[in-house]
Design a protein around this motif. Structure first.
Motif, PDB file in Angstrom:
ATOM      1  N   UNK A  41       9.568  17.255 -11.964  1.00 34.71           N
ATOM      2  CA  UNK A  41       9.906  18.108 -10.822  1.00 34.71           C
ATOM      3  C   UNK A  41      10.936  17.354  -9.975  1.00 34.71           C
ATOM      4  N   UNK A  42      12.079  17.999  -9.749  1.00 32.26           N
ATOM      5  CA  UNK A  42      13.174  17.330  -9.043  1.00 32.26           C
ATOM      6  C   UNK A  42      13.738  18.257  -7.969  1.00 32.26           C
ATOM      7  N   UNK A  43      14.729  17.762  -7.255  1.00 36.30           N
ATOM      8  CA  UNK A  43      15.405  18.592  -6.256  1.00 36.30           C
ATOM      9  C   UNK A  43      16.017  19.817  -6.920  1.00 36.30           C
ATOM     10  N   UNK A  53       3.350  21.347  -6.243  1.00 35.26           N
ATOM     11  CA  UNK A  53       3.879  21.336  -4.889  1.00 35.26           C
ATOM     12  C   UNK A  53       3.695  22.728  -4.297  1.00 35.26           C
ATOM     13  N   UNK A  54       3.168  22.763  -3.080  1.00 34.01           N
ATOM     14  CA  UNK A  54       2.902  24.019  -2.388  1.00 34.01           C
ATOM     15  C   UNK A  54       3.690  24.011  -1.086  1.00 34.01           C
ATOM     16  N   UNK A  55       4.370  25.120  -0.802  1.00 32.10           N
ATOM     17  CA  UNK A  55       5.181  25.203   0.407  1.00 32.10           C
ATOM     18  C   UNK A  55       4.934  26.522   1.122  1.00 32.10           C
ATOM     19  N   UNK A 100      11.000  25.002   4.659  1.00 28.53           N
ATOM     20  CA  UNK A 100       9.636  25.101   4.157  1.00 28.53           C
ATOM     21  C   UNK A 100       8.843  23.873   4.552  1.00 28.53           C
ATOM     22  N   UNK A 101       7.525  24.087   4.653  1.00 26.31           N
ATOM     23  CA  UNK A 101       6.592  23.029   5.007  1.00 26.31           C
ATOM     24  C   UNK A 101       5.676  22.802   3.810  1.00 26.31           C
ATOM     25  N   UNK A 102       5.540  21.548   3.405  1.00 27.56           N
ATOM     26  CA  UNK A 102       4.656  21.248   2.291  1.00 27.56           C
ATOM     27  C   UNK A 102       3.195  21.352   2.721  1.00 27.56           C
ATOM     28  N   UNK A 103       2.375  21.901   1.833  1.00 19.44           N
ATOM     29  CA  UNK A 103       0.940  22.078   2.066  1.00 19.44           C
ATOM     30  C   UNK A 103       0.164  21.387   0.955  1.00 19.44           C
ATOM     31  N   UNK A 104      -1.136  21.188   1.168  1.00 18.33           N
ATOM     32  CA  UNK A 104      -1.967  20.618   0.105  1.00 18.33           C
ATOM     33  C   UNK A 104      -2.409  21.706  -0.873  1.00 18.33           C
TER      34      UNK A 104
END
Length: 148
Positions: A97-99, A126-128, A137-141
């Motif tokens: 997983x990359x940019x 990855x969850x956003x 976007x904000x990363x979430x768990x």
């Protein structure tokens, strides 16, 4: 197929023309089991079994047009009003997983405008949460469970 970073799910398999196929509960058919499909099926079962999203709100591998190019998203979960709640991009486990992966889902989401994004290769998730107004976007768990 290699074990993924998901709980164990009850999949249906069959052999056809010397190829292993897995049953897709959304498309209601067997599809060839490739590494990316293995990840996609885990995501679908996670959304249904763990997050309690109804099958009727989930769609798999549909085309969309972006800048006159035909693209395919992996999984979307709709809101009951037809807007898109979750957009998922699946990669094969060997794909890092990359940019570039985030850029791809961001391009899709400029048109689809999902509330949440998931990017996974089955090993890393990855969850956003999207903020369309601020275009960030904000990363979430995790993403939230389904709620009516």
């Amino acid at each position: 197929m290699q074990p993924l970073n998901f709980p164990a799910y009850d999949f249906r398999f069959k052999n056809s023309e010397n190829k292993v196929q897995i049953f897709d509960v959304i498309r209601k058919k067997f599809v060839v089991l490739q590494p990316e499909e293995w990840v996609r099926q885990h995501v679908v079962h996670s959304l249904i079994d763990d997050k309690k999203y109804p099958k009727s709100l989930i769609n798999v591998e549909k085309q969309l047009k972006i800048n006159n190019l035909t693209k395919r998203y992996d999984v979307v979960v709709y809101n009951p009003d037809g807007s898109i709640h979750v957009l998922v991009e699946c990669k094969a486990p060997k794909i890092k997983i990359s940019q570039t992966t985030f850029d791809q889902i961001a391009r899709y989401n400029m048109q689809l405008r999902a509330n949440y994004l998931i990017v996974t290769n089955g090993l890393e998730h990855y969850y956003c949460k999207m903020d369309s107004e601020e275009e960030k976007y904000t990363f979430l768990s995790q993403i939230p469970d389904f709620s009516r």
